[in-house]
Design an enzyme around this catalytic site. Structure first.
Site, PDB file in Angstrom:
ATOM      1  N   ASP A   2       7.662  44.179  22.611  1.00 36.63           N
ATOM      2  CA  ASP A   2       7.725  43.223  21.495  1.00 36.63           C
ATOM      3  C   ASP A   2       8.205  41.860  21.995  1.00 36.63           C
ATOM      4  OD1 ASP A   2       7.945  42.018  19.037  1.00 36.63           O
ATOM      5  OD2 ASP A   2       9.082  43.642  18.107  1.00 36.63           O
TER       6      ASP A   2
ATOM      7  N   HIS B  19      -1.528  44.601  13.366  1.00 37.34           N
ATOM      8  CA  HIS B  19      -0.451  43.616  13.181  1.00 37.34           C
ATOM      9  C   HIS B  19      -0.740  42.317  13.927  1.00 37.34           C
ATOM     10  CE1 HIS B  19       3.629  42.302  12.312  1.00 37.34           C
ATOM     11  NE2 HIS B  19       3.854  42.089  13.605  1.00 37.34           N
TER      12      HIS B  19
HETATM   13  C1  LIG Z   1       6.360  37.098   9.411  1.00 39.65           C
HETATM   14  C2  LIG Z   1       6.333  37.330  10.681  1.00 39.65           C
HETATM   15  C3  LIG Z   1       6.502  38.640  11.355  1.00 39.65           C
HETATM   16  C4  LIG Z   1       7.241  39.740  10.978  1.00 39.65           C
HETATM   17  C5  LIG Z   1       8.089  39.905   9.740  1.00 39.65           C
HETATM   18  C6  LIG Z   1       7.071  40.715  11.996  1.00 39.65           C
HETATM   19  C7  LIG Z   1       7.665  41.973  12.018  1.00 39.65           C
HETATM   20  C8  LIG Z   1       7.541  42.904  13.038  1.00 39.65           C
HETATM   21  N1  LIG Z   1       6.759  42.838  14.153  1.00 39.65           N
HETATM   22  C9  LIG Z   1       6.900  43.944  14.926  1.00 39.65           C
HETATM   23  C10 LIG Z   1       6.276  44.245  16.147  1.00 39.65           C
HETATM   24  C11 LIG Z   1       5.394  43.404  16.825  1.00 39.65           C
HETATM   25  N2  LIG Z   1       4.995  42.165  16.455  1.00 39.65           N
HETATM   26  C12 LIG Z   1       4.112  41.653  17.382  1.00 39.65           C
HETATM   27  C13 LIG Z   1       3.521  40.424  17.357  1.00 39.65           C
HETATM   28  C14 LIG Z   1       3.732  39.457  16.372  1.00 39.65           C
HETATM   29  N3  LIG Z   1       4.479  39.555  15.227  1.00 39.65           N
HETATM   30  C15 LIG Z   1       4.451  38.379  14.533  1.00 39.65           C
HETATM   31  C16 LIG Z   1       5.067  38.085  13.335  1.00 39.65           C
HETATM   32  C17 LIG Z   1       5.888  38.950  12.611  1.00 39.65           C
HETATM   33  N4  LIG Z   1       6.262  40.205  12.952  1.00 39.65           N
HETATM   34  C18 LIG Z   1       3.640  37.481  15.293  1.00 39.65           C
HETATM   35  C19 LIG Z   1       3.380  36.044  14.915  1.00 39.65           C
HETATM   36  C20 LIG Z   1       3.195  38.152  16.417  1.00 39.65           C
HETATM   37  C21 LIG Z   1       2.299  37.597  17.510  1.00 39.65           C
HETATM   38  C22 LIG Z   1       0.874  37.773  17.108  1.00 39.65           C
HETATM   39  C23 LIG Z   1      -0.071  37.256  18.162  1.00 39.65           C
HETATM   40  O1  LIG Z   1      -0.303  36.063  18.191  1.00 39.65           O
HETATM   41  O2  LIG Z   1      -0.522  38.058  18.991  1.00 39.65           O
HETATM   42  C24 LIG Z   1       3.945  42.633  18.410  1.00 39.65           C
HETATM   43  C25 LIG Z   1       3.033  42.524  19.618  1.00 39.65           C
HETATM   44  C26 LIG Z   1       3.710  41.939  20.808  1.00 39.65           C
HETATM   45  C27 LIG Z   1       4.087  40.511  20.650  1.00 39.65           C
HETATM   46  O3  LIG Z   1       3.262  39.625  20.740  1.00 39.65           O
HETATM   47  O4  LIG Z   1       5.272  40.270  20.418  1.00 39.65           O
HETATM   48  C28 LIG Z   1       4.732  43.711  18.070  1.00 39.65           C
HETATM   49  C29 LIG Z   1       4.903  44.991  18.842  1.00 39.65           C
HETATM   50  C30 LIG Z   1       7.834  44.757  14.266  1.00 39.65           C
HETATM   51  C31 LIG Z   1       8.288  46.112  14.781  1.00 39.65           C
HETATM   52  C32 LIG Z   1       8.234  44.120  13.104  1.00 39.65           C
HETATM   53  C33 LIG Z   1       9.214  44.527  12.086  1.00 39.65           C
HETATM   54  C34 LIG Z   1      10.154  45.421  12.251  1.00 39.65           C
HETATM   55 FE   LIG Z   2       5.478  41.268  14.581  1.00 41.59          FE
END
Ligand SMILES: C=CC1=C(C)c2cc3[nH]c(cc4nc(cc5[nH]c(cc1n2)c(C)c5CCC(=O)O)C(CCC(=O)O)=C4C)c(C)c3C=C
Ligand SMILES: [Fe+2]
Length: 503
Positions: free
Chosen positions: A317, A411
């Site tokens: 993440d 996601h």
């Molecule tokens: C409103 C914004 C977001 C929330 C709330 C959110 C919660 C959340 N996310 C994960 C796990 C992962 N998120 C990943 C990517 C990712 N997440 C957000 C936004 C929110 N996440 C964005 C903008 C992105 C990047 C998207 C992109 O451009 O590719 C990932 C993938 C790895 C990474 O890029 O970081 C994971 C895994 C959890 C578990 C969670 C709430 C508990």
């Molecule tokens: Fe996320």
């Protein structure tokens, strides 16, 4: 509704072990956590005295036992000692932050900050003609303890710096009758204390809890809630307008918002606790704690090669976080120098959400389904469109059967800036685990912390989209929410928020 029953997937342990064994290092310049982990591992490996020094204890560090005394100077025994082994080159962060040099700039030896907080062990025995018992030896800090993150700068520390192993997020509310004068005095006290502690020095009224720990990459970040500004009769920036409601919200308002925000991060649990406790003590007359959340990340140096951290669902993440070297990064994360209001120049708005993970339901899902939910492989974080962790995601890529390689509700597809008019935020969270709920399910998840120049162009549009069609949402519960204005950093001798409180 996901199943809340406690369930153990027997394959999971084996998979995770294999994942870890096969985990590939990321060499992204913007991956601060991984860079630091690697650097610290290297520091230790190259430091032959490390393990022996780790066991040294301090019997008398010379700190004043009088809590009212001004102990903000370096502790005597620390200040006079020298360090046996020079630490790696940790240059100070220049005001104006050159984020592309974050690894170098985010760390420096505590030696530079304190005039020698790391102490020699071996030299004392040799020159004095008698060997000191281990318990009499002055302390020398190892690399994790001795690493300090500069407090002063254009931006507050704790935004661009790698997320530490321990984190505390807390909000305080002003006491009845406290006004601008009291708030100003508090910000002065807090700034002075934070500046001292991040350099490994004891703050005023220090209780010696972290006496022998060093700064351990401590960062302390301060913010103001809309309610704070209203109480002081100050205008509330439009970017600080309360976040809209989302359909998946299950918010506990008592654990949300607040007048004053403090984010603490450190690679040593005692250092983090001591910082929070010190700030709480210094606030006593003016503000009381409203809520507090405790989080953690992987310990620096835990893996032989740098890795992006994993969350409690087992996913890598943080991969696709924006990087300071990206075009337009600063404008997306920080209020510009000439931005409005002027007291927020160099500042950022932080969204804090306690997001509970419904882990029992998640653990029922076979690994390939889990990967489909995110759009990335669990083992190495590679996008399902192919390549490795750092390969650019191809949202249009199709499988041989014509279906999308990254599902429509994955996601990363729904959250991607491309799907949200370029909406961008810098995510820098901590995992949390607060025990088990009455039904036996873990009360665990992510303390989601997102930084942006304006939440209306960062968090809000993305969360709106996630709320409507994100495959991950059914495994999450947003349990609290807060939004704070985090002003820019301050120069030595200044205090955080001066431009607001004296403007
Ligand atoms: C409103 C914004 C977001 C929330 C709330 C959110 C919660 C959340 N996310 C994960 C796990 C992962 N998120 C990943 C990517 C990712 N997440 C957000 C936004 C929110 N996440 C964005 C903008 C992105 C990047 C998207 C992109 O451009 O590719 C990932 C993938 C790895 C990474 O890029 O970081 C994971 C895994 C959890 C578990 C969670 C709430 C508990
Ligand atoms: Fe996320």
């Amino acid at each position: 509704m996901p199943d809340q029953q406690v369930d153990q997937n027997p394959n999971e342990t084996g998979d995770e072990a294999a994942d870890r064994a096969g985990a590939r290092a990321t060499d992204r310049a913007g991956d601060q956590a991984t860079d630091r982990a690697g650097a610290q591992a290297t520091d230790r490996a190259g430091d032959p005295a490390g393990p022996a020094r780790d066991q040294a204890t301090v019997e008398s560090a010379g700190a004043s036992a009088d809590p009212s005394a001004d102990t903000s100077a370096a502790l005597p025994s620390q200040a006079s000692a020298t360090r046996a082994t020079p630490a790696a080159d940790h240059t100070d962060r220049a005001p104006g932050d050159r984020p592309d040099e974050r690894r170098k700039l985010s760390r420096r030896s505590v030696l530079a900050a304190t005039g020698g907080a790391g102490l020699a062990v071996g030299a004392a025995a040799g020159a004095g003609g008698h060997a000191l018992a281990a318990s009499d030896r002055p302390l020398e800090l190892a690399s994790i303890g001795s690493t300090a993150v500069p407090f002063h700068g254009t931006h507050q520390a704790g935004i661009l710096d790698p997320a530490q192993a321990r984190g505390h997020l807390a909000a305080f509310d002003l006491k009845a009758g406290a006004g601008r004068a009291e708030a100003t005095a508090l910000m002065r006290r807090w700034t002075k204390a934070a500046s001292a502690m991040t350099e490994g020095r004891a703050a005023d009224s220090d209780n010696q809890v972290a006496l022998d720990a060093g700064p351990a990459s401590l960062t302390v970040t301060f913010g103001f809630g809309a309610s704070f500004l209203k109480k002081l009769g100050l205008p509330v920036p439009t970017a600080l307008t309360p976040l809209p409601s989302f359909s998946a919200d299950a918010l506990d308002r008592r654990r949300g918002d607040g007048d004053l925000f403090v984010q603490i991060g450190a690679d040593d649990a005692l250092v983090a606790f001591n910082a929070l406790r010190t700030l709480q003590r210094l606030a006593r007359e003016v503000a009381l704690p409203r809520w507090q959340m405790n989080g953690f990340n992987r310990s620096p140096g835990a893996t032989a090669r740098p890795m992006t951290t994993r969350n409690l669902m087992g996913q890598i993440d943080g991969t696709n976080n924006p990087e300071p070297s990206d075009p337009g990064f600063a404008a997306k994360v920080f209020v510009p120098a000439k931005g409005e209001p002027s007291w927020m120049a160099g500042g950022s708005y932080v969204v804090v959400r306690r997001i509970r993970m419904l882990l029992d339901a998640w653990d029922h899902l076979p690994p390939d389904r889990q990967e489909r939910v995110i759009g990335r492989r669990k083992t190495d974080g590679a996008p399902l469109s192919g390549g490795s962790e750092t390969t650019k995601v191809d949202l249009g890529k199709q499988k041989p059967d014509g279906s999308l390689a990254i599902a429509g509700d994955a996601h990363i597809r729904v959250a991607a800036p491309e799907a949200n008019g370029g909406a961008t935020m810098l995510r820098r969270g901590f995992s949390f685990h607060d025990g088990f709920a009455a039904d036996g399910a873990p009360d665990a998840g992510l303390l989601f912390v997102a930084w942006q120049a304006d939440p209306r162009q960062g968090f809000t549009p993305v969360q709106r989209k996630l709320d409507r069609g994100d495959g991950l949402s059914r495994f999450l519960r947003h349990e609290s929410s807060a939004l704070f204005a985090v002003p820019g950093g301050c120069a030595p001798g200044e205090y955080v928020g001066r431009r607001l409180l004296e403007g």
